[in-house]
Design a protein around this motif. Structure first.
Motif, PDB file in Angstrom:
ATOM      1  N   ALA A 105       0.822  -1.207   0.000  1.00  0.00           N
ATOM      2  CA  ALA A 105       0.000   0.000   0.000  1.00  0.00           C
ATOM      3  C   ALA A 105       0.854   1.254   0.000  1.00  0.00           C
ATOM      4  O   ALA A 105       0.596   2.203  -0.750  1.00  0.00           O
ATOM      5  N   GLY A 106       1.889   1.260   0.851  1.00  0.00           N
ATOM      6  CA  GLY A 106       2.701   2.467   1.006  1.00  0.00           C
ATOM      7  C   GLY A 106       3.482   2.830  -0.229  1.00  0.00           C
ATOM      8  O   GLY A 106       3.500   3.991  -0.656  1.00  0.00           O
ATOM      9  N   ILE A 107       4.145   1.852  -0.838  1.00  0.00           N
ATOM     10  CA  ILE A 107       4.930   2.139  -2.040  1.00  0.00           C
ATOM     11  C   ILE A 107       4.022   2.633  -3.156  1.00  0.00           C
ATOM     12  O   ILE A 107       4.359   3.575  -3.889  1.00  0.00           O
ATOM     13  N   THR A 108       2.851   2.019  -3.285  1.00  0.00           N
ATOM     14  CA  THR A 108       1.917   2.441  -4.333  1.00  0.00           C
ATOM     15  C   THR A 108       1.416   3.860  -4.096  1.00  0.00           C
ATOM     16  O   THR A 108       1.392   4.692  -5.014  1.00  0.00           O
ATOM     17  N   VAL A 109       1.016   4.151  -2.859  1.00  0.00           N
ATOM     18  CA  VAL A 109       0.459   5.470  -2.589  1.00  0.00           C
ATOM     19  C   VAL A 109       1.527   6.558  -2.687  1.00  0.00           C
ATOM     20  O   VAL A 109       1.259   7.675  -3.147  1.00  0.00           O
ATOM     21  N   VAL A 110       2.777   6.235  -2.302  1.00  0.00           N
ATOM     22  CA  VAL A 110       3.877   7.192  -2.452  1.00  0.00           C
ATOM     23  C   VAL A 110       4.118   7.481  -3.928  1.00  0.00           C
ATOM     24  O   VAL A 110       4.269   8.640  -4.344  1.00  0.00           O
ATOM     25  N   ALA A 111       4.157   6.422  -4.732  1.00  0.00           N
ATOM     26  CA  ALA A 111       4.405   6.602  -6.164  1.00  0.00           C
ATOM     27  C   ALA A 111       3.311   7.440  -6.814  1.00  0.00           C
ATOM     28  O   ALA A 111       3.588   8.351  -7.611  1.00  0.00           O
ATOM     29  N   LEU A 112       2.052   7.150  -6.472  1.00  0.00           N
ATOM     30  CA  LEU A 112       0.947   7.901  -7.073  1.00  0.00           C
ATOM     31  C   LEU A 112       0.929   9.349  -6.596  1.00  0.00           C
ATOM     32  O   LEU A 112       0.634  10.263  -7.381  1.00  0.00           O
ATOM     33  N   ALA A 113       1.243   9.569  -5.311  1.00  0.00           N
ATOM     34  CA  ALA A 113       1.301  10.945  -4.808  1.00  0.00           C
ATOM     35  C   ALA A 113       2.405  11.727  -5.503  1.00  0.00           C
ATOM     36  O   ALA A 113       2.235  12.904  -5.847  1.00  0.00           O
ATOM     37  N   ALA A 114       3.564  11.071  -5.728  1.00  0.00           N
ATOM     38  CA  ALA A 114       4.675  11.749  -6.406  1.00  0.00           C
ATOM     39  C   ALA A 114       4.328  12.045  -7.861  1.00  0.00           C
ATOM     40  O   ALA A 114       4.581  13.153  -8.358  1.00  0.00           O
ATOM     41  N   VAL A 115       3.755  11.068  -8.558  1.00  0.00           N
ATOM     42  CA  VAL A 115       3.349  11.298  -9.957  1.00  0.00           C
ATOM     43  C   VAL A 115       2.299  12.400 -10.019  1.00  0.00           C
ATOM     44  O   VAL A 115       2.339  13.273 -10.899  1.00  0.00           O
ATOM     45  N   GLY A 116       1.363  12.369  -9.075  1.00  0.00           N
ATOM     46  CA  GLY A 116       0.359  13.431  -9.048  1.00  0.00           C
ATOM     47  C   GLY A 116       0.973  14.802  -8.850  1.00  0.00           C
ATOM     48  O   GLY A 116       0.549  15.782  -9.477  1.00  0.00           O
ATOM     49  N   ALA A 117       2.009  14.874  -7.986  1.00  0.00           N
ATOM     50  CA  ALA A 117       2.609  16.171  -7.667  1.00  0.00           C
ATOM     51  C   ALA A 117       3.527  16.697  -8.765  1.00  0.00           C
ATOM     52  O   ALA A 117       3.628  17.911  -8.952  1.00  0.00           O
ATOM     53  N   VAL A 118       4.224  15.815  -9.485  1.00  0.00           N
ATOM     54  CA  VAL A 118       5.213  16.291 -10.464  1.00  0.00           C
ATOM     55  C   VAL A 118       4.742  16.157 -11.907  1.00  0.00           C
ATOM     56  O   VAL A 118       5.409  16.665 -12.815  1.00  0.00           O
ATOM     57  N   VAL A 119       3.620  15.486 -12.133  1.00  0.00           N
ATOM     58  CA  VAL A 119       3.097  15.359 -13.500  1.00  0.00           C
ATOM     59  C   VAL A 119       1.707  15.983 -13.605  1.00  0.00           C
ATOM     60  O   VAL A 119       1.481  16.900 -14.397  1.00  0.00           O
ATOM     61  N   VAL A 120       0.771  15.479 -12.790  1.00  0.00           N
ATOM     62  CA  VAL A 120      -0.613  15.949 -12.897  1.00  0.00           C
ATOM     63  C   VAL A 120      -0.749  17.382 -12.393  1.00  0.00           C
ATOM     64  O   VAL A 120      -1.359  18.233 -13.055  1.00  0.00           O
ATOM     65  N   LEU A 121      -0.195  17.659 -11.231  1.00  0.00           N
ATOM     66  CA  LEU A 121      -0.320  19.001 -10.654  1.00  0.00           C
ATOM     67  C   LEU A 121       0.313  20.079 -11.533  1.00  0.00           C
ATOM     68  O   LEU A 121      -0.307  21.128 -11.757  1.00  0.00           O
ATOM     69  N   PRO A 122       1.530  19.899 -12.069  1.00  0.00           N
ATOM     70  CA  PRO A 122       2.072  20.910 -12.988  1.00  0.00           C
ATOM     71  C   PRO A 122       1.191  21.126 -14.214  1.00  0.00           C
ATOM     72  O   PRO A 122       1.081  22.254 -14.707  1.00  0.00           O
ATOM     73  N   ALA A 123       0.575  20.046 -14.712  1.00  0.00           N
ATOM     74  CA  ALA A 123      -0.332  20.215 -15.860  1.00  0.00           C
ATOM     75  C   ALA A 123      -1.518  21.096 -15.488  1.00  0.00           C
ATOM     76  O   ALA A 123      -1.938  21.973 -16.262  1.00  0.00           O
ATOM     77  N   ILE A 124      -2.058  20.870 -14.282  1.00  0.00           N
ATOM     78  CA  ILE A 124      -3.181  21.706 -13.831  1.00  0.00           C
ATOM     79  C   ILE A 124      -2.726  23.148 -13.619  1.00  0.00           C
ATOM     80  O   ILE A 124      -3.421  24.100 -14.014  1.00  0.00           O
ATOM     81  N   LEU A 125      -1.552  23.323 -13.011  1.00  0.00           N
ATOM     82  CA  LEU A 125      -1.034  24.671 -12.786  1.00  0.00           C
ATOM     83  C   LEU A 125      -0.778  25.391 -14.101  1.00  0.00           C
ATOM     84  O   LEU A 125      -1.006  26.614 -14.211  1.00  0.00           O
ATOM     85  N   ALA A 126      -0.310  24.662 -15.116  1.00  0.00           N
ATOM     86  CA  ALA A 126      -0.094  25.278 -16.429  1.00  0.00           C
ATOM     87  C   ALA A 126      -1.408  25.743 -17.036  1.00  0.00           C
ATOM     88  O   ALA A 126      -1.451  26.750 -17.767  1.00  0.00           O
ATOM     89  N   LEU A 127      -2.491  25.030 -16.731  1.00  0.00           N
ATOM     90  CA  LEU A 127      -3.801  25.411 -17.271  1.00  0.00           C
ATOM     91  C   LEU A 127      -4.398  26.614 -16.539  1.00  0.00           C
ATOM     92  O   LEU A 127      -4.963  27.512 -17.163  1.00  0.00           O
ATOM     93  N   ILE A 128      -4.269  26.623 -15.214  1.00  0.00           N
ATOM     94  CA  ILE A 128      -4.949  27.680 -14.458  1.00  0.00           C
ATOM     95  C   ILE A 128      -4.069  28.901 -14.232  1.00  0.00           C
ATOM     96  O   ILE A 128      -4.573  30.008 -14.016  1.00  0.00           O
ATOM     97  N   GLY A 129      -2.748  28.746 -14.254  1.00  0.00           N
ATOM     98  CA  GLY A 129      -1.839  29.886 -14.119  1.00  0.00           C
ATOM     99  C   GLY A 129      -2.112  30.724 -12.883  1.00  0.00           C
ATOM    100  O   GLY A 129      -2.281  30.193 -11.775  1.00  0.00           O
ATOM    101  N   PRO A 130      -2.195  32.054 -13.051  1.00  0.00           N
ATOM    102  CA  PRO A 130      -2.437  32.939 -11.897  1.00  0.00           C
ATOM    103  C   PRO A 130      -3.760  32.682 -11.186  1.00  0.00           C
ATOM    104  O   PRO A 130      -3.953  33.126 -10.055  1.00  0.00           O
ATOM    105  N   ASN A 131      -4.675  31.954 -11.836  1.00  0.00           N
ATOM    106  CA  ASN A 131      -5.952  31.642 -11.192  1.00  0.00           C
ATOM    107  C   ASN A 131      -5.787  30.723  -9.985  1.00  0.00           C
ATOM    108  O   ASN A 131      -6.749  30.460  -9.271  1.00  0.00           O
ATOM    109  N   VAL A 132      -4.568  30.213  -9.768  1.00  0.00           N
ATOM    110  CA  VAL A 132      -4.306  29.432  -8.576  1.00  0.00           C
ATOM    111  C   VAL A 132      -4.593  30.239  -7.310  1.00  0.00           C
ATOM    112  O   VAL A 132      -4.846  29.686  -6.238  1.00  0.00           O
ATOM    113  N   ASN A 133      -4.578  31.565  -7.431  1.00  0.00           N
ATOM    114  CA  ASN A 133      -4.829  32.435  -6.274  1.00  0.00           C
ATOM    115  C   ASN A 133      -6.270  32.922  -6.179  1.00  0.00           C
ATOM    116  O   ASN A 133      -6.586  33.768  -5.347  1.00  0.00           O
TER     117      ASN A 133
END
Length: 752
Positions: A307-335
């Motif tokens: 469970a731990g290795i899987t959840v760590v991997a998914l959290a990391a992928v979410g933070a460095v792949v999915v989250l940057p993609a979302i931030l690129a879409l919303i830009g300054p709207n993050v605030n």
């Protein structure tokens, strides 16, 4: 970031697929998994099953005679009829009762199954199937008979299968309650931390991605090997916690880059190359800690690695792949959806002042902090006592718990926790009667043995109290020459405890006329502890070695990784000292926290908590040291780099620690199983001690005392670092004249 839309769409599809396929994950998981599958006790249980289709009882029915006498004619008739009915109950392999034993062997044979007051009697039940099926059958027996009146017999049900079937249901209910509390409270705190509704929602989104994805993974893994149901609570807590940690770091760095004047694409690129890189190596450190759980043979511990290795991997992928993609879409709207006005003075904030204060007085502050942590650490090593869980892990009002309390208080022997001695090839019992008789006699003379049952009869205190009956003769397999003996412990001891361990060792020391395997719950505890301590050095070497390697490759220093390792060990053992006092040795906390102190801690929990908390502590260490290293590479001033690094990351570490503490606390306050309460509160304490004592005092004071030696390594290691180290993150170009920051692009503010 050209792939922003495909990444977001793929993530949404993944969430729907994982959510659908992992929705019934509980059905693939087990409740046990505490034993070593290769231990002598496990082999004994397997031989009992293979040779005799029997073993330790899975369930115990306590029948209370309404007329006050279980030997009365009415109670006897009802008891025999109930025993026969239970024998025919779906999934039941065999059932033996006080009345059946009395019928075959008389009052003396049946006496251990009658209460001291004579108004209660026991029915021992063994069911078919693997562990999951056994729990299902045990649950069905509990639902059918618990609290009913059978012709003048009032019934209660306990034993491993009914108890842990009830534990399963309780944990599922607790998990829902914890999520209902944790999610909204976490969102409120994220709003306070970020000051923006959009920014606050992002960590929760990554957390949901990690949790749902891991549930699906556990569904798949559970179809291939044993996975503990307790991994679900762990997944939810770690998924939310790590997603918050990583998302805080990424989002705050993105906002910082926007505030510095970079456009959205450049801000995303710089965020991924700095905070994203930190997340990757932080996740690698956490995952490498959890890998150590795989060296243990117990399915319970291995489950948390899956469970731990899987959840760590998914959290990391979410933070460095999915989250940057979302931030690129919303830009300054993050605030957007601002809830408060931030304080832009980052460089002169509280954490920078704390760091400079500590570094002006490093020796006294480091000494005081070390003493504060060393005292409970010493208590931990001096007093820790490990055991197996029983029905007392449940809250006092639970039906199987109440029945278990009756069993301990009113019966002279622990029938449900008997120790089984299996001789695979003892030979014809007619030819070896004298040897079996002598062996059983010797076993019955061991301290805290209530009775020994063998193919030749039953023995108490060195004497045969009655001869062989059909009940005894069934202990011989004519085809193979195998036989077995049952050793029933006295109720003066708790069989699955330190006293039970002494009993098993005394029994194994008795001279054996043939080769035997000794099993049963007390023997399983002895073997599981031996297996745990045998593998623990390898696990610690694995954790320490991988951690030192990752930190060295990240920072090119010899001293920094060693200090990080020592400080984490000190803070964690201090935390466990508090847990030993609260959950093992003190009854003062029972009513407050809703558990029963049994004098032991569930043996697998300290290992699990140590490895998990170690990973989270290294998580924060990587956050802090990455920024200090970045600042040191810019200025070359160690003291200023520590102050600035702590200022920029201290806020994030504090916020992350408080948020993950809220998650773990929500699981503790909603839990009805004692070791899950301990896990939640223990992890909360470990995280807060690390964030507020270690990071605020010991790290800056020791960094100040070491000076430039922090970044020293021998020449040959420098060559290794120069070739293989991860150092590209520190080379960040500065624009000649960055545009003025937009009004909405403010840096992350200090949490309240």
């Amino acid at each position: 970031m050209v792939l922003r839309w495909p990444i977001v769409i793929a993530t949404v599809v993944f969430l729907f697929v994982a959510g659908a396929l992992g929705s019934d994950v509980e059905e693939s998981l087990i409740s046990g998994g505490f034993e070593d599958p290769d231990a002598e006790s496990t082999l004994a249980e397997q031989r009992l099953e293979d040779e005799f289709a029997t073993g330790a009882p899975h369930a115990v029915v306590i029948a209370t005679a309404t007329d006050g006498d279980v030997t009365s004619e009415a109670s006897t008739a009802a008891g025999l009829a109930l025993t026969q009915e239970l024998t025919e109950f779906e999934g039941v392999n065999e059932a033996g009762s006080f009345w059946v034993f009395r019928q075959f062997g008389g009052d003396q044979a049946a006496a251990p199954l009658k209460s001291e007051g004579g108004d209660r009697a026991l029915i021992l039940i063994r069911v078919d199937g693997d562990e999951n099926e056994a729990l299902d059958h045990g649950g069905a027996i509990r639902e059918a008979y618990e609290g009913t009146n059978y012709d003048g017999l009032e019934l209660a049900v306990t034993g491993f299968a009914p108890t842990f079937n009830q534990v399963n249901h309780v944990i599922e209910e607790d998990l829902v309650r914890a999520e209902v509390i944790a999610l909204p409270v976490t969102l409120i705190l994220l709003l306070i931390v970020f000051g923006s509704g959009v920014a606050a929602a992002l960590p929760l989104g990554i957390g949901i991605l990690s949790i749902i994805g891991t549930f699906w993974a556990l569904e798949l893994i559970g179809s291939l090997t044993d996975v503990s149901i307790f991994a679900l609570n762990f997944t939810t807590a770690m998924g939310l916690g790590l997603a918050i940690d990583y998302s805080l770091l990424v989002v705050s760095r993105f906002r910082e880059e926007l505030a510095a004047g970079w456009d959205v694409n450049d801000a995303v690129r710089r965020t991924v190359s700095t905070a994203g890189r930190t997340v990757v190596f932080s996740a690698a450190t956490v995952a490498s800690s959890l890998v150590a759980l795989l060296v243990f043979p117990m399915a319970f511990l291995r489950s948390f690695a899956y469970a731990g290795i899987t959840v760590v991997a998914l959290a990391a992928v979410g933070a460095v792949v999915v989250l940057p993609a979302i931030l690129a879409l919303i830009g300054p709207n993050v605030n957007k959806l601002k809830v408060r006005t931030p304080n832009p003075d980052v460089e002169n904030g509280a954490w920078g002042r704390i760091a400079r204060f500590v570094m002006r007085r490093p020796i006294p502050i480091a000494t005081i902090a070390a003493i504060v942590l060393a005292a409970p650490a010493f208590y931990f090593f001096s007093n820790i006592n490990l055991g197996f869980p029983d029905e007392r892990v449940l809250y006092p009002e639970a039906s199987t718990r109440q029945a278990g309390d009756i069993l301990r208080a009113e019966f002279d022997s622990s029938e449900a926790s008997s120790i089984t001695i299996v001789a695979a090839a003892a030979g014809n019992p007619v030819e070896r009667t004298d040897e079996i008789d002598a062996y059983a006699t010797a076993l019955s003379q061991v301290d805290e043995v209530a009775r020994v049952d063998a193919v030749t009869g039953s023995y108490v205190n060195g004497e045969q109290v009655f001869g062989a009956t059909p009940f005894h003769q069934a202990r011989f397999a004519a085809e193979t020459g195998a036989t077995y003996l049952n050793v029933v412990p006295s109720t003066n001891i708790v069989p699955v405890s330190a006293d039970g361990e002494v009993l098993v060792k005394d029994l194994r020391a008795v001279e054996q006329p043939f080769v035997v395997d000794i099993g049963g719950p007390p023997a399983q505890l002895v073997d599981a502890k031996a297996s745990l301590f045998d593998r623990l050095p390898l696990a610690l070497v694995l954790i320490g070695g991988i951690t030192l390697l990752v930190l060295f490759l990240s920072f090119g220093s010899l001293l920094v990784p060693v200090k990080a390792l020592i400080l984490n060990l000190l803070s964690l053992t201090a935390t466990f000292g508090a847990l030993v006092w609260v959950f093992q040795d003190s009854s003062a906390w029972e009513d407050i926290l809703g558990f029963t102190a049994t004098g032991t801690l569930v043996m697998t929990m300290p290992v699990l908590m140590f490895i998990t908390a170690f990973g989270l502590s290294m998580d924060y260490e990587v956050f802090l040291l990455s920024r200090i290293k970045e600042e040191h590479d810019k200025s070359g001033d160690n003291t200023e780099a520590v102050a600035v690094g702590l200022e920029h990351t201290g806020r994030i570490v504090t916020a992350a620690a408080v948020l993950i503490a809220v998650v773990f606390t929500s699981f503790a306050v909603t839990a009805s199983v004692s070791f899950m309460i301990m896990f939640g509160l223990g992890m909360t304490l470990a995280v807060l001690v690390d964030a507020f004592i270690v990071r605020a005092t010991l790290v800056p004071s020791l960094m100040r005392l070491a000076g430039e030696a922090n970044w020293w390594a021998p020449p040959f290691l420098k060559k290794v670092y120069d070739r293989f180290g991860f150092k590209e993150h520190v080379v960040l170009e500065e624009p000649a004249a960055p545009p003025a920051p937009e009004a909405e692009t403010e840096p992350m503010t200090e949490p309240v």
